[in-house]
Design an enzyme around this catalytic site. Structure first.
Site, PDB file in Angstrom:
ATOM      1  N   TRP A 126       0.863  -1.185   0.000  1.00 51.90           N
ATOM      2  CA  TRP A 126       0.000   0.000   0.000  1.00 51.90           C
ATOM      3  C   TRP A 126       0.897   1.231   0.000  1.00 51.90           C
ATOM      4  O   TRP A 126       1.772   1.373   0.866  1.00 51.90           O
ATOM      5  CB  TRP A 126      -0.875  -0.040   1.254  1.00 51.90           C
ATOM      6  CG  TRP A 126      -1.825   1.094   1.419  1.00 51.90           C
ATOM      7  CD1 TRP A 126      -2.650   1.625   0.481  1.00 51.90           C
ATOM      8  CD2 TRP A 126      -2.074   1.818   2.635  1.00 51.90           C
ATOM      9  NE1 TRP A 126      -3.399   2.643   1.027  1.00 51.90           N
ATOM     10  CE2 TRP A 126      -3.058   2.780   2.341  1.00 51.90           C
ATOM     11  CE3 TRP A 126      -1.559   1.741   3.925  1.00 51.90           C
ATOM     12  CZ2 TRP A 126      -3.540   3.659   3.302  1.00 51.90           C
ATOM     13  CZ3 TRP A 126      -2.032   2.604   4.882  1.00 51.90           C
ATOM     14  CH2 TRP A 126      -3.016   3.556   4.569  1.00 51.90           C
ATOM     15  N   LYS A 242     -13.407  -1.188   6.389  1.00 53.04           N
ATOM     16  CA  LYS A 242     -13.998  -2.018   5.348  1.00 53.04           C
ATOM     17  C   LYS A 242     -15.050  -2.968   5.905  1.00 53.04           C
ATOM     18  O   LYS A 242     -16.187  -2.996   5.440  1.00 53.04           O
ATOM     19  CB  LYS A 242     -12.906  -2.811   4.621  1.00 53.04           C
ATOM     20  CG  LYS A 242     -12.237  -2.063   3.493  1.00 53.04           C
ATOM     21  CD  LYS A 242     -11.308  -0.984   3.991  1.00 53.04           C
ATOM     22  CE  LYS A 242     -10.584  -0.296   2.840  1.00 53.04           C
ATOM     23  NZ  LYS A 242      -9.677   0.763   3.338  1.00 53.04           N
TER      24      LYS A 242
END
Length: 393
Positions: A126, A242
């Site tokens: 990431w 999420k």
């Protein structure tokens, strides 16, 4: 003073969002931003979250500060979701400002313990991992991870590289649903990683941002639990963005597992100290939503059921896209999409091919060809498949 500031390089993903918004073409497809979207293109508020917020609104009597570490009910409930049985004699934890805040606090903690710490991080990872470390001035080394030919894990390369980490170094690992590739280690491979870390004395920092998005809530935690019960010291940064769909509430946790009660207490005090220096008391609303859900059997069951719907939707889209590409290409070279897990897959396309998708088909993805599977629906999958073939990927 302010005119002496240097312009900062803009975040490429945030730039992509703005570019997508400015595109006036009908039928444009956003596969760049990392948020889940339902078939209608909406990031929904989960049913259990709405119910929990209603309950909080009706019963909450104060907005006074929580403790520096956050509420114990939240930390215990979320740590139990991550680890299963809680090793109370080893575990310290603090609420954080999202999973990103937990990563930052973990790196700060590692530097407090070892000012010469090095961080070993997957290539690719990431991008914000690298940005945070660069901003902090932490030295980092990339270890091999993604095999561009197979679109799987270069495990032999990974093992050779992480074996170079020494005692007191950090090895940053993705607990599941690797971002940006979608390629995961098997549990047997995780056991080999544990053996390497046990020998070297390096400390794993597990980024667990997508628990429940891959193979299931408990299955996605298996690797983290294996590491936690096998090694004396472990850091875990977990996010609720999420799996609870509460992106804007910035709800996360940093967990530290020590090899003694003394180490646990030192870690707890140091993490509370870091919270105080960075933002003082952690935000509470998202944390209270999560603890309300996880400590109520009915709410937890409804949340888990909806999370399974989300997970299965993404798996269905993966299967559909792989099947469409198999038919159009006359080969199985895209079957890796079916085997990847989580929101993302890395196509292995060149930046020029990614640009062609944007220019010719109004399909937006990150320049390294990371695509967000959750940005698709059954109607847009065939459009993407045809565009991938036309772009020569």
């Amino acid at each position: 003073m302010l005119t002496d500031l240097k312009a900062q390089s803009p975040d490429k993903i945030l730039m992509l969002i703005e570019e997508f918004k400015a595109d006036t073409r009908q039928g444009k497809i956003d596969l760049g931003v990392g948020v889940y979207k339902d078939p209608q293109g909406v990031t929904p508020v989960m049913r259990a979250v709405k119910a929990a917020e209603q309950r909080i609104w009706e019963t909450q009597t104060t907005k006074a500060y929580t403790g520096l570490a956050g509420e114990a009910d939240y930390r215990n409930a979320l740590a139990r979701m991550v680890l299963g049985d809680l090793p109370a004699d080893r575990l310290a934890s603090v609420a954080s400002v999202g999973g990103t805040g937990a990563i930052r606090q973990a790196l700060e903690l590692a530097r407090l313990a070892n000012p010469g710490v090095r961080v070993f991080v997957s290539n690719p990872t990431w991008p914000n991992h690298l940005s945070i470390m660069a901003f902090m001035g932490l030295p980092y080394t990339e270890y091999r991870y993604f095999d561009a030919e197979t679109r799987g894990v270069d495990f032999e390369g990974m093992k050779a590289d992480i074996a170079q980490a020494g005692r007191g170094d950090i090895v940053l690992l993705h607990g599941c649903c690797h971002n940006p590739t979608g390629a995961n280690l098997t549990l047997d491979q995780w056991s080999e990683v544990v053996a390497i870390l046990e020998k070297s004395g390096a400390v794993p920092l597990i980024d667990l941002a997508y628990q429940g998005f891959g193979d299931g809530l408990d299955a996605d935690a298996e690797a983290t639990r294996l590491v936690a019960r096998s090694l004396p010291e472990v850091l875990i940064a977990a996010s609720c963005s999420k799996n609870f769909g509460i992106y804007r509430e910035r709800t996360g946790i940093l967990i530290a597992l020590a090899d003694s009660t003394k180490g646990r207490d030192l870690a707890q005090g140091s993490m509370a100290f870091l919270n105080r220096q960075n933002f003082s008391f952690p935000p509470d609303h998202g944390a209270r939503i999560v603890s309300t859900i996880l400590t109520d059997d009915a709410l937890r069951a409804d949340w888990a059921a909806e999370l399974e719907e989300v997970r299965n939707t993404m798996l269905g889209l993966r299967d559909q896209l792989a099947a469409e590409l198999r038919e159009l290409s006359g080969s199985d070279r895209f079957d890796f999409i079916r085997h990847h897990r989580g929101m993302f897959s890395r196509l292995g396309a060149t930046p020029e091919q990614v640009q062609r998708l944007k220019t010719d088909a109004a399909i937006y993805m990150v320049g390294d060809s990371r695509l967000n599977i959750a940005g698709l629906n059954r109607d847009t999958v065939p459009v993407l498949a045809r565009a991938i073939i036309d772009a020569g990927i």
